[in-house]
Design an enzyme around this catalytic site. Structure first.
Site, PDB file in Angstrom:
ATOM      1  N   SER A  31       0.801  -1.233   0.000  1.00  0.00           N
ATOM      2  CA  SER A  31       0.000   0.000   0.000  1.00  0.00           C
ATOM      3  C   SER A  31       0.833   1.283   0.000  1.00  0.00           C
ATOM      4  O   SER A  31       0.483   2.239  -0.701  1.00  0.00           O
ATOM      5  CB  SER A  31      -0.976  -0.004   1.171  1.00  0.00           C
ATOM      6  OG  SER A  31      -1.962  -0.985   0.944  1.00  0.00           O
TER       7      SER A  31
ATOM      8  N   LYS B 123     -10.440  -5.607  10.353  1.00  0.00           N
ATOM      9  CA  LYS B 123     -11.461  -5.017   9.476  1.00  0.00           C
ATOM     10  C   LYS B 123     -12.856  -4.965  10.099  1.00  0.00           C
ATOM     11  O   LYS B 123     -13.661  -4.107   9.729  1.00  0.00           O
ATOM     12  CB  LYS B 123     -11.516  -5.768   8.139  1.00  0.00           C
ATOM     13  CG  LYS B 123     -10.306  -5.483   7.261  1.00  0.00           C
ATOM     14  CD  LYS B 123     -10.456  -6.127   5.901  1.00  0.00           C
ATOM     15  CE  LYS B 123      -9.198  -5.938   5.067  1.00  0.00           C
ATOM     16  NZ  LYS B 123      -9.340  -6.436   3.705  1.00  0.00           N
TER      17      LYS B 123
ATOM     18  N   ASP C  10     -12.535  -2.650  -0.827  1.00  0.00           N
ATOM     19  CA  ASP C  10     -12.089  -3.922  -1.408  1.00  0.00           C
ATOM     20  C   ASP C  10     -13.035  -4.371  -2.523  1.00  0.00           C
ATOM     21  O   ASP C  10     -12.593  -4.782  -3.597  1.00  0.00           O
ATOM     22  CB  ASP C  10     -12.064  -5.026  -0.326  1.00  0.00           C
ATOM     23  CG  ASP C  10     -10.820  -4.935   0.553  1.00  0.00           C
ATOM     24  OD1 ASP C  10      -9.775  -4.469   0.071  1.00  0.00           O
ATOM     25  OD2 ASP C  10     -10.902  -5.334   1.726  1.00  0.00           O
TER      26      ASP C  10
ATOM     27  N   GLY D 198     -14.629 -20.530  -1.738  1.00  0.00           N
ATOM     28  CA  GLY D 198     -14.335 -19.987  -0.417  1.00  0.00           C
ATOM     29  C   GLY D 198     -15.569 -19.390   0.233  1.00  0.00           C
ATOM     30  O   GLY D 198     -16.568 -19.076  -0.445  1.00  0.00           O
TER      31      GLY D 198
ATOM     32  N   GLY E 115     -14.756 -17.414   3.341  1.00  0.00           N
ATOM     33  CA  GLY E 115     -14.118 -16.598   4.375  1.00  0.00           C
ATOM     34  C   GLY E 115     -14.475 -15.132   4.195  1.00  0.00           C
ATOM     35  O   GLY E 115     -15.430 -14.792   3.483  1.00  0.00           O
ATOM     36  N   GLY E 116     -13.687 -14.246   4.811  1.00  0.00           N
ATOM     37  CA  GLY E 116     -13.973 -12.815   4.770  1.00  0.00           C
ATOM     38  C   GLY E 116     -14.031 -12.266   3.351  1.00  0.00           C
ATOM     39  O   GLY E 116     -14.956 -11.529   2.996  1.00  0.00           O
ATOM     40  N   ALA E 117     -13.066 -12.654   2.515  1.00  0.00           N
ATOM     41  CA  ALA E 117     -13.020 -12.121   1.145  1.00  0.00           C
ATOM     42  C   ALA E 117     -14.190 -12.672   0.320  1.00  0.00           C
ATOM     43  O   ALA E 117     -14.869 -11.920  -0.385  1.00  0.00           O
ATOM     44  CB  ALA E 117     -11.689 -12.475   0.497  1.00  0.00           C
TER      45      ALA E 117
ATOM     46  N   LEU F 161      -8.013 -14.045  -6.267  1.00  0.00           N
ATOM     47  CA  LEU F 161      -7.767 -12.845  -5.446  1.00  0.00           C
ATOM     48  C   LEU F 161      -6.322 -12.792  -4.964  1.00  0.00           C
ATOM     49  O   LEU F 161      -5.820 -11.749  -4.567  1.00  0.00           O
ATOM     50  CB  LEU F 161      -8.701 -12.791  -4.233  1.00  0.00           C
ATOM     51  CG  LEU F 161     -10.203 -12.764  -4.478  1.00  0.00           C
ATOM     52  CD1 LEU F 161     -10.932 -12.299  -3.220  1.00  0.00           C
ATOM     53  CD2 LEU F 161     -10.588 -11.875  -5.638  1.00  0.00           C
TER      54      LEU F 161
ATOM     55  N   TYR G 205      -2.338 -12.560  -5.209  1.00  0.00           N
ATOM     56  CA  TYR G 205      -1.383 -11.987  -6.159  1.00  0.00           C
ATOM     57  C   TYR G 205       0.057 -12.365  -5.833  1.00  0.00           C
ATOM     58  O   TYR G 205       0.977 -11.968  -6.524  1.00  0.00           O
ATOM     59  CB  TYR G 205      -1.545 -10.462  -6.260  1.00  0.00           C
ATOM     60  CG  TYR G 205      -1.468  -9.751  -4.944  1.00  0.00           C
ATOM     61  CD1 TYR G 205      -0.245  -9.387  -4.399  1.00  0.00           C
ATOM     62  CD2 TYR G 205      -2.625  -9.451  -4.243  1.00  0.00           C
ATOM     63  CE1 TYR G 205      -0.180  -8.753  -3.175  1.00  0.00           C
ATOM     64  CE2 TYR G 205      -2.573  -8.808  -3.017  1.00  0.00           C
ATOM     65  CZ  TYR G 205      -1.342  -8.463  -2.495  1.00  0.00           C
ATOM     66  OH  TYR G 205      -1.281  -7.833  -1.283  1.00  0.00           O
TER      67      TYR G 205
HETATM   68  P1  NAP Z   1     -10.188 -16.321   5.430  1.00  0.00           P
HETATM   69  O1  NAP Z   1     -11.296 -15.515   5.960  1.00  0.00           O
HETATM   70  O2  NAP Z   1      -9.184 -16.929   6.349  1.00  0.00           O
HETATM   71  O3  NAP Z   1     -10.859 -17.519   4.551  1.00  0.00           O
HETATM   72  C1  NAP Z   1     -10.071 -18.566   4.051  1.00  0.00           C
HETATM   73  C2  NAP Z   1     -10.874 -19.407   3.066  1.00  0.00           C
HETATM   74  O4  NAP Z   1      -9.979 -20.385   2.506  1.00  0.00           O
HETATM   75  C3  NAP Z   1     -12.031 -20.192   3.682  1.00  0.00           C
HETATM   76  O5  NAP Z   1     -13.047 -20.350   2.736  1.00  0.00           O
HETATM   77  C4  NAP Z   1     -11.376 -21.548   4.002  1.00  0.00           C
HETATM   78  O6  NAP Z   1     -12.286 -22.630   4.052  1.00  0.00           O
HETATM   79  C5  NAP Z   1     -10.488 -21.705   2.794  1.00  0.00           C
HETATM   80  N1  NAP Z   1      -9.373 -22.606   3.078  1.00  0.00           N
HETATM   81  C6  NAP Z   1      -8.278 -22.345   3.841  1.00  0.00           C
HETATM   82  N2  NAP Z   1      -7.466 -23.420   3.856  1.00  0.00           N
HETATM   83  C7  NAP Z   1      -8.067 -24.385   3.117  1.00  0.00           C
HETATM   84  C8  NAP Z   1      -7.720 -25.708   2.736  1.00  0.00           C
HETATM   85  N3  NAP Z   1      -6.584 -26.274   3.145  1.00  0.00           N
HETATM   86  N4  NAP Z   1      -8.560 -26.403   1.928  1.00  0.00           N
HETATM   87  C9  NAP Z   1      -9.710 -25.848   1.501  1.00  0.00           C
HETATM   88  N5  NAP Z   1     -10.095 -24.575   1.806  1.00  0.00           N
HETATM   89  C10 NAP Z   1      -9.286 -23.859   2.602  1.00  0.00           C
HETATM   90  O7  NAP Z   1      -9.300 -15.499   4.371  1.00  0.00           O
HETATM   91  P2  NAP Z   1      -9.788 -14.222   3.486  1.00  0.00           P
HETATM   92  O8  NAP Z   1      -9.506 -12.980   4.240  1.00  0.00           O
HETATM   93  O9  NAP Z   1     -11.148 -14.498   2.996  1.00  0.00           O
HETATM   94  O10 NAP Z   1      -8.743 -14.244   2.269  1.00  0.00           O
HETATM   95  C11 NAP Z   1      -8.805 -15.231   1.254  1.00  0.00           C
HETATM   96  C12 NAP Z   1      -7.770 -14.930   0.161  1.00  0.00           C
HETATM   97  O11 NAP Z   1      -8.079 -13.728  -0.529  1.00  0.00           O
HETATM   98  C13 NAP Z   1      -6.356 -14.759   0.718  1.00  0.00           C
HETATM   99  O12 NAP Z   1      -5.495 -15.534  -0.055  1.00  0.00           O
HETATM  100  C14 NAP Z   1      -6.050 -13.292   0.536  1.00  0.00           C
HETATM  101  O13 NAP Z   1      -4.679 -13.090   0.242  1.00  0.00           O
HETATM  102  C15 NAP Z   1      -6.908 -12.926  -0.671  1.00  0.00           C
HETATM  103  N6  NAP Z   1      -7.289 -11.479  -0.672  1.00  0.00           N
HETATM  104  C16 NAP Z   1      -6.793 -10.690  -1.681  1.00  0.00           C
HETATM  105  C17 NAP Z   1      -7.132  -9.333  -1.717  1.00  0.00           C
HETATM  106  C18 NAP Z   1      -6.592  -8.438  -2.829  1.00  0.00           C
HETATM  107  O14 NAP Z   1      -6.587  -7.209  -2.693  1.00  0.00           O
HETATM  108  N7  NAP Z   1      -6.193  -8.985  -3.950  1.00  0.00           N
HETATM  109  C19 NAP Z   1      -7.970  -8.784  -0.727  1.00  0.00           C
HETATM  110  C20 NAP Z   1      -8.467  -9.630   0.275  1.00  0.00           C
HETATM  111  C21 NAP Z   1      -8.110 -10.981   0.285  1.00  0.00           C
HETATM  112  P3  NAP Z   1     -13.030 -23.047   5.437  1.00  0.00           P
HETATM  113  O15 NAP Z   1     -14.157 -22.069   5.607  1.00  0.00           O
HETATM  114  O16 NAP Z   1     -13.489 -24.423   5.216  1.00  0.00           O
HETATM  115  O17 NAP Z   1     -11.996 -22.928   6.521  1.00  0.00           O
END
Ligand code: NAP
Length: 289
Positions: free
Chosen positions: A21, A70, A106, A130, A132-134, A226, A228
């Protein structure tokens, strides 16, 4: 040149050491001749609300908020924008009288990034990996932009069910369908847009994709990861191998920053300037595509 008129912005999170950032915002400030500096602030657990108060007292112009604050940060704000409220996550704080107002850039960032590549959500069937949060925020975006259906595939079915039901309820549309990862054979026929929003494949875990089966990838015309880091994920490789187009998430990062910068400074960043900043980001990360 930093002087008595310099305005300060920054990123609050933990960790913050690997953030891109500062490069986005300091490049924008330099190119727009704004007397503004952007710095990372590592905030220890339990201190986010005092950090927000301190930032207001120090007259900081604006802040970004990242993992793990967040949601927690919302409690310390005087106002929260409607979209951020709905998503339940704030990543940008904008000064107002009496404190900070929270926004989520975002999702508009992802939308601008996808639109800049000609990717549409309106009327599309979207495969969302997925819950999760994203992924939750992407589900809101898809529902909001009129996607026909969003097939939310997640390892934990319980979590996918909970997120789908919340998004359906809050958007008044029954368009998010929760599924387990192994149920992809139940997806509607044809080729679709897939958005990869799990953390599987993120550096240093670069050799994995959340679904490996080639049969899944022949259902995808465009894959948007998502992630990079790395800039070519295993998911992207599998999409391309099956004949689809694939993109990484660096433009999403770029545009969430640009939208925050626009909010802080009351300016509009042109498409050309956005691409100039993108080139700086790519060069720093040694990304060729
Ligand atoms: P999060 O809330 O921790 O969610 C993680 C997700 O991944 C959940 O759906 C989880 O499934 C799944 N997961 C994790 N390990 C797994 C595995 N071994 N097998 C299957 N599923 C698995 O994370 P988040 O904040 O949503 O972020 C997700 C991704 O988006 C990250 O890689 C982050 O870098 C990327 N992101 C990018 C940007 C950008 O600006 N480009 C912005 C935000 C996020 P369960 O629910 O079953 O645990």
């Amino acid at each position: 040149m930093i002087d008595g008129h310099t305005r300060t912005c920054g990123l609050m999170g933990n960790p913050v050491e690997h953030t891109m950032s500062p490069l986005i915002h300091n490049t924008l400030a330099q190119k727009l001749s704004h007397n503004l500096v952007y710095v990372p602030f590592k905030v220890e657990e339990g201190k986010i609300l005092s950090a927000v108060k301190g930032a207001a007292a120090l007259n900081l112009l604006g802040l970004n908020v990242t993992v793990p604050y967040k949601s927690q940060v919302m409690e310390g704000l005087v106002q929260v924008d409607g979209l951020a409220e709905k998503i339940g996550a704030v990543n940008t704080l904008v000064r107002t009288e009496g404190g900070f107002k929270g926004y989520n850039t975002d999702m508009p960032g992802l939308y601008r990034a996808m639109s800049s590549e000609g990717i549409r959500l309106e009327g599309e069937n979207v495969i969302l990996l997925g819950a999760g949060g994203a992924a939750r925020a992407v589900a809101f975006l898809c529902a909001d932009k009129g996607a026909a259906g969003v097939y939310m595939l997640n390892r934990s079915m319980e979590k996918a069910r909970a997120v789908a039901s919340e998004v359906n309820h809050k958007t008044g549309r029954e368009c998010i369908y929760p599924m387990t990862l192994s149920d992809y054979w139940k997806l509607p026929e044809g080729k679709h847009l897939a958005i990869q929003a799990t953390s599987v494949g993120l550096y240093p875990d670069v050799d994995r994709a959340v679904i490996e089966d080639g049969d899944f990838y022949r259902r995808i015309h465009t894959g948007y990861d998502l992630i990079y880091r790395p800039s070519t994920t295993r998911f992207m490789e599998l999409v391309r191998k099956a004949g689809g187009q694939a993109y990484h998430g660096l433009k999403m990062l770029l545009y969430q920053g640009i939208i925050a910068y626009e909010l802080w400074n009351g300016v509009s960043v042109s498409g050309e300037l956005a691409l100039e900043v993108y080139e700086v980001l790519k060069e720093k990360m040694n990304i060729k595509e």
